[in-house]
Design an enzyme around this catalytic site. Structure first.
Site, PDB file in Angstrom:
ATOM      1  CB  CYS A  42      18.640  79.636 -22.753  1.00 12.25           C
ATOM      2  SG  CYS A  42      18.178  78.118 -23.580  1.00 12.25           S
ATOM      3  CB  CYS A  45      22.009  78.260 -24.534  1.00  7.76           C
ATOM      4  SG  CYS A  45      20.592  78.789 -25.501  1.00  7.76           S
ATOM      5  NE  ARG A 366      19.737  81.188  -8.835  1.00  4.30           N
ATOM      6  CZ  ARG A 366      19.234  81.973  -7.895  1.00  4.30           C
ATOM      7  NH1 ARG A 366      19.900  83.014  -7.474  1.00  4.30           N
ATOM      8  NH2 ARG A 366      18.057  81.732  -7.380  1.00  4.30           N
ATOM      9  CD  GLU A 418      16.013  70.755 -26.061  1.00  6.95           C
ATOM     10  OE1 GLU A 418      16.961  71.072 -26.777  1.00  6.95           O
ATOM     11  OE2 GLU A 418      16.013  69.780 -25.293  1.00  6.95           O
ATOM     12  CG  HIS A 422      11.205  69.459 -20.765  1.00  3.92           C
ATOM     13  ND1 HIS A 422      12.499  69.936 -20.791  1.00  3.92           N
ATOM     14  CD2 HIS A 422      11.244  68.239 -21.324  1.00  3.92           C
ATOM     15  CE1 HIS A 422      13.280  69.041 -21.349  1.00  3.92           C
ATOM     16  NE2 HIS A 422      12.543  67.994 -21.678  1.00  3.92           N
ATOM     17  CD1 TRP A 445       6.640  73.995  -3.763  1.00  9.86           C
ATOM     18  CD2 TRP A 445       5.024  72.443  -3.608  1.00  9.86           C
ATOM     19  NE1 TRP A 445       7.073  73.029  -2.877  1.00  9.86           N
ATOM     20  CE2 TRP A 445       6.098  72.074  -2.762  1.00  9.86           C
ATOM     21  CE3 TRP A 445       3.898  71.621  -3.654  1.00  9.86           C
ATOM     22  CZ2 TRP A 445       6.069  70.906  -1.983  1.00  9.86           C
ATOM     23  CZ3 TRP A 445       3.867  70.468  -2.879  1.00  9.86           C
ATOM     24  CH2 TRP A 445       4.944  70.120  -2.061  1.00  9.86           C
ATOM     25  CE  LYS A 447       2.600  68.823 -12.219  1.00  9.38           C
ATOM     26  NZ  LYS A 447       2.792  67.371 -12.206  1.00  9.38           N
ATOM     27  CG  ASN A 449       9.903  71.125  -5.442  1.00  9.98           C
ATOM     28  OD1 ASN A 449      10.884  71.872  -5.507  1.00  9.98           O
ATOM     29  ND2 ASN A 449       9.196  70.969  -4.330  1.00  9.98           N
ATOM     30  CB  VAL A 451      11.504  72.059 -13.442  1.00  8.27           C
ATOM     31  CG1 VAL A 451      12.643  72.687 -14.228  1.00  8.27           C
ATOM     32  CG2 VAL A 451      10.245  72.003 -14.297  1.00  8.27           C
ATOM     33  CE  LYS A 467      18.556  74.300 -11.731  1.00  9.39           C
ATOM     34  NZ  LYS A 467      18.001  75.637 -11.823  1.00  9.39           N
TER      35      LYS A 467
HETATM   36  P1  FAD Z   1      14.768  78.514 -10.186  1.00 12.69           P
HETATM   37  O1  FAD Z   1      14.401  77.101 -10.427  1.00 12.69           O
HETATM   38  O2  FAD Z   1      14.652  79.444 -11.327  1.00 12.69           O
HETATM   39  O3  FAD Z   1      13.899  79.058  -8.982  1.00 12.69           O
HETATM   40  C1  FAD Z   1      13.825  80.427  -8.660  1.00 12.69           C
HETATM   41  C2  FAD Z   1      13.513  80.568  -7.189  1.00 12.69           C
HETATM   42  O4  FAD Z   1      12.223  80.028  -6.930  1.00 12.69           O
HETATM   43  C3  FAD Z   1      14.438  79.792  -6.281  1.00 12.69           C
HETATM   44  O5  FAD Z   1      15.588  80.540  -5.983  1.00 12.69           O
HETATM   45  C4  FAD Z   1      13.580  79.545  -5.059  1.00 12.69           C
HETATM   46  O6  FAD Z   1      13.591  80.698  -4.223  1.00 12.69           O
HETATM   47  C5  FAD Z   1      12.197  79.414  -5.626  1.00 12.69           C
HETATM   48  N1  FAD Z   1      11.782  78.018  -5.827  1.00 12.69           N
HETATM   49  C6  FAD Z   1      12.542  76.946  -6.136  1.00 12.69           C
HETATM   50  N2  FAD Z   1      11.767  75.852  -6.243  1.00 12.69           N
HETATM   51  C7  FAD Z   1      10.506  76.235  -6.015  1.00 12.69           C
HETATM   52  C8  FAD Z   1       9.259  75.560  -5.979  1.00 12.69           C
HETATM   53  N3  FAD Z   1       9.170  74.236  -6.175  1.00 12.69           N
HETATM   54  N4  FAD Z   1       8.144  76.271  -5.723  1.00 12.69           N
HETATM   55  C9  FAD Z   1       8.197  77.591  -5.490  1.00 12.69           C
HETATM   56  N5  FAD Z   1       9.355  78.289  -5.493  1.00 12.69           N
HETATM   57  C10 FAD Z   1      10.491  77.623  -5.756  1.00 12.69           C
HETATM   58  N6  FAD Z   1      15.871  74.925 -17.566  1.00 12.69           N
HETATM   59  C11 FAD Z   1      16.351  73.833 -18.188  1.00 12.69           C
HETATM   60  O7  FAD Z   1      17.574  73.677 -18.287  1.00 12.69           O
HETATM   61  N7  FAD Z   1      15.504  72.879 -18.671  1.00 12.69           N
HETATM   62  C12 FAD Z   1      14.157  72.994 -18.613  1.00 12.69           C
HETATM   63  O8  FAD Z   1      13.416  72.155 -19.102  1.00 12.69           O
HETATM   64  C13 FAD Z   1      13.624  74.158 -18.001  1.00 12.69           C
HETATM   65  N8  FAD Z   1      12.286  74.361 -17.932  1.00 12.69           N
HETATM   66  C14 FAD Z   1      11.802  75.533 -17.420  1.00 12.69           C
HETATM   67  C15 FAD Z   1      10.422  75.788 -17.432  1.00 12.69           C
HETATM   68  C16 FAD Z   1       9.920  77.005 -16.972  1.00 12.69           C
HETATM   69  C17 FAD Z   1       8.438  77.261 -17.020  1.00 12.69           C
HETATM   70  C18 FAD Z   1      10.821  78.007 -16.482  1.00 12.69           C
HETATM   71  C19 FAD Z   1      10.291  79.337 -16.018  1.00 12.69           C
HETATM   72  C20 FAD Z   1      12.184  77.746 -16.444  1.00 12.69           C
HETATM   73  C21 FAD Z   1      12.683  76.528 -16.908  1.00 12.69           C
HETATM   74  N9  FAD Z   1      14.056  76.248 -16.894  1.00 12.69           N
HETATM   75  C22 FAD Z   1      14.539  75.116 -17.469  1.00 12.69           C
HETATM   76  C23 FAD Z   1      14.965  77.115 -16.141  1.00 12.69           C
HETATM   77  C24 FAD Z   1      15.210  76.546 -14.729  1.00 12.69           C
HETATM   78  O9  FAD Z   1      14.027  75.994 -14.171  1.00 12.69           O
HETATM   79  C25 FAD Z   1      15.709  77.601 -13.763  1.00 12.69           C
HETATM   80  O10 FAD Z   1      14.819  78.688 -13.785  1.00 12.69           O
HETATM   81  C26 FAD Z   1      17.096  78.110 -14.073  1.00 12.69           C
HETATM   82  O11 FAD Z   1      18.002  77.024 -14.148  1.00 12.69           O
HETATM   83  C27 FAD Z   1      17.582  79.054 -12.945  1.00 12.69           C
HETATM   84  O12 FAD Z   1      17.578  78.321 -11.729  1.00 12.69           O
HETATM   85  P2  FAD Z   1      17.594  78.977 -10.288  1.00 12.69           P
HETATM   86  O13 FAD Z   1      18.688  78.387  -9.497  1.00 12.69           O
HETATM   87  O14 FAD Z   1      17.604  80.443 -10.425  1.00 12.69           O
HETATM   88  O15 FAD Z   1      16.217  78.543  -9.609  1.00 12.69           O
END
Ligand code: FAD
Length: 513
Positions: A42, A45, A366, A418, A422, A445, A447, A449, A451, A467
């Site tokens: 999380c 966290c 992740r 949180e 958002h 896609w 939204k 982006n 985030v 990110k």
């Molecule tokens: P992630 O963002 O989880 O992406 C996973 C995979 O999706 C990427 O490896 C890539 O292959 C693909 N991807 C990346 N961008 C896109 C895109 N634009 N369109 C399509 N595919 C894409 N964390 C917080 O700290 N604060 C928050 O407010 C928060 N809000 C969240 C809201 C939701 C609905 C979800 C599901 C998660 C949220 N998270 C938040 C967690 C955060 O977004 C990531 O999921 C987490 O940090 C893990 O990141 P990651 O590097 O695995 O990539």
């Protein structure tokens, strides 16, 4: 490449607990405990951990009165325990106190980023659990306090926050006194601190909430200066627990991956976590939660591009739910079905977590949230590519259905509160403008982006998976264009790319079990 590192380590002042150590630690302890139940995936966290560490370090000296602990609900061995303590969202805080050999569990604490406010906040919470007033005495054993009538009268003329301040200060006094090995302490001379007043047997110290008060350091040095007052030795029990924890921290190895592929192992691991852990923290489903779960089940039963045994399991679950006319379902009944281990009956979902495309370079990064994004992107694409799959579900004429169900899932069940808040803000702002299934793909896609942009550089960012605005030019050169030197997206190309990337043909089955 070895992966290691959790949110908390033995270097921190927190006590790291797990399902094996928690009961022993709490039941053998003469102090009260405040525990943070967190989830290592999380983001909030991860961001919050420095605050909790700072708080633990700040009140380390209070160990005989109160201890600060942590427990990771994302660890498989802790799932049952977190369920037992009704932890649905992260981080959650619980106060435990041993009374007559029974462990009393108290309700949540509000979270606050500022450590000084946090100290006051949890101490205020402690105060609300204290037994009713018996005498004018203040007992310092186990943070049991009582307030006398003169004290209340004294503060009745003041604004309500003074009462908070009083409880804060008194408990601080109490906690400070507890660390010293002395029974009777004389009051500090009023001449030293003009604001320090004696009311009955309770010392009151009035200060502005916005100014740092000198009571703690004053009292500490005052107590140390008294003849015959020695500091108590701190207990060794935390050290033993920390060692146990470190021995049990297995190091996983890195799985090689191709970032241009989707991995079934991520989708199935995510589904396992969602069905057996995240949803299972809800003892019963009813009302809006049950409706959301039913709709979500229809959606995945129809659109999840999975292997036959998984799809069969989802279809069976959906049929079973539809056939039940109940307005309240115990989640254990759902788990019985999901936990079906009979591969022979043709339905099976592994309970082994294997992150591949969603693995992090450190253990807490992740994983589950990555798989949840992946799942919903996949569902938006599947709804556009295979619209016939939703025939006769009541969803067929609704281009927003995947987004709407995702919105409700996140709102009711996603453990990171949180994040959910958002996401809800973004949904409220523009989800209704989506008019076609293709627009639904693009909405998610965009939204996602947004985030990514907000989280760039945050502690939850994995340096190996930064990110970025996705897809980057190396993945999809045609998705990017430049107008008068300014970068812009070619949305037709992005749509084509997403439909390809989140298609069944792009799924790798490597590492599936
Ligand atoms: P992630 O963002 O989880 O992406 C996973 C995979 O999706 C990427 O490896 C890539 O292959 C693909 N991807 C990346 N961008 C896109 C895109 N634009 N369109 C399509 N595919 C894409 N964390 C917080 O700290 N604060 C928050 O407010 C928060 N809000 C969240 C809201 C939701 C609905 C979800 C599901 C998660 C949220 N998270 C938040 C967690 C955060 O977004 C990531 O999921 C987490 O940090 C893990 O990141 P990651 O590097 O695995 O990539």
């Amino acid at each position: 490449q070895a992966r290691a590192g959790k949110l908390y380590s033995s270097q921190d002042s927190v006590v790291i607990l797990d399902s094996k150590t928690i009961k022993k630690a709490l039941l053998n302890s003469s102090s009260a405990w405040v525990l943070e139940f967190y989830s290592s995936w999380c983001g909030h966290c991860i961001n919050y951990a420095p605050t909790w560490k700072a708080l633990a370090s700040d009140v380390k000296d209070w160990e005989p009165a109160i201890k600060i602990g942590v427990l990771d609900c994302a660890e498989e061995t802790n799932y049952e325990l977190c369920k037992e303590y009704d932890i649905r969202f992260y981080p959650s805080f619980r106060f435990f106190k041993l009374e007559e050999k029974k462990l009393l569990l108290r309700s949540d604490f509000r979270i606050n980023r500022f450590i000084c406010v946090l100290s006051a906040c949890y101490i205020n919470s402690l105060q609300s659990f204290l037994p009713p007033l018996k005498s004018q005495e203040m007992s310092c054993s186990q943070l049991t306090l009582s307030f006398s009538t003169p004290t209340s009268a004294f503060f009745s003329q003041k604004k309500s926050h003074y009462m908070c301040v009083l409880s804060f200060v008194v408990v601080e006094v109490c906690a400070q006194i507890l660390i010293f090995d002395s029974q009777i302490l004389p009051p500090p001379p009023p001449s030293v601190t003009p604001n320090f007043k004696k009311v009955g047997s309770v010392f009151c110290f009035c200060f502005s909430p916005n100014r740092q008060h000198p009571l703690r350091s004053y009292l500490s040095s005052y107590l140390k200066s008294l003849p015959g007052v020695k500091r108590k030795l701190l207990s060794q029990e935390n050290v033993a627990i920390k060692h146990h924890k470190e021995e049990n921290n297995a190091i996983e190895t890195w799985k090689t991956l191709d970032r241009s592929l989707l991995y079934m192992s991520d989708l199935e691991s995510g589904l396992h976590y969602l069905l057996r852990v995240e949803l299972a923290s809800h003892k019963t489903l009813e009302g809006a939660e049950l409706k959301t779960f039913k709709d979500f089940t229809i959606l995945i039963a129809k659109l999840f591009p999975g292997r036959q045994p998984v799809v069969k399991l989802l279809e069976t679950l959906q049929e079973w739910l539809v056939s039940l006319p109940l307005d309240k379902i115990p989640y254990n009944a759902i788990l019985d079905l999901v936990n079906n281990k009979m591969r022979i009956s043709g339905m099976f979902l592994s309970n082994r977590i294997q992150w591949v495309g969603c693995q992090g370079s450190r253990q807490q990064l992740r994983g589950y949230p990555c798989s949840l994004w992946t799942l919903f992107h996949t569902l938006t694409v599947q709804a556009a590519i295979r619209p016939e799959a939703l025939r006769n579900t009541g969803f067929e004429d609704n281009p927003r259905v995947v987004l709407q169900i995702m919105r409700r899932y996140i709102q009711h069940f996603f453990g990171c509160r949180e994040c959910a808040q958002h996401f809800e803000e973004m949904a409220e702002e523009s989800m209704d403008s989506v008019k076609t299934v293709d627009e639904a793909i693009l909405w998610l896609w965009k939204k996602h982006n947004a985030v990514n942009k907000r989280l760039a550089g945050a502690p939850s960012e994995d340096p190996e998976f930064p990110k970025v605005q996705w897809p980057t030019p190396d993945f999809c050169p045609a998705c990017h264009k430049s107008i008068k030197g300014l970068h812009t997206w070619n949305e037709d190309e992005v749509l084509k790319f997403l439909k390809r990337h989140y298609s069944t043909e792009n799924i790798s089955y490597k590492y599936t079990v």
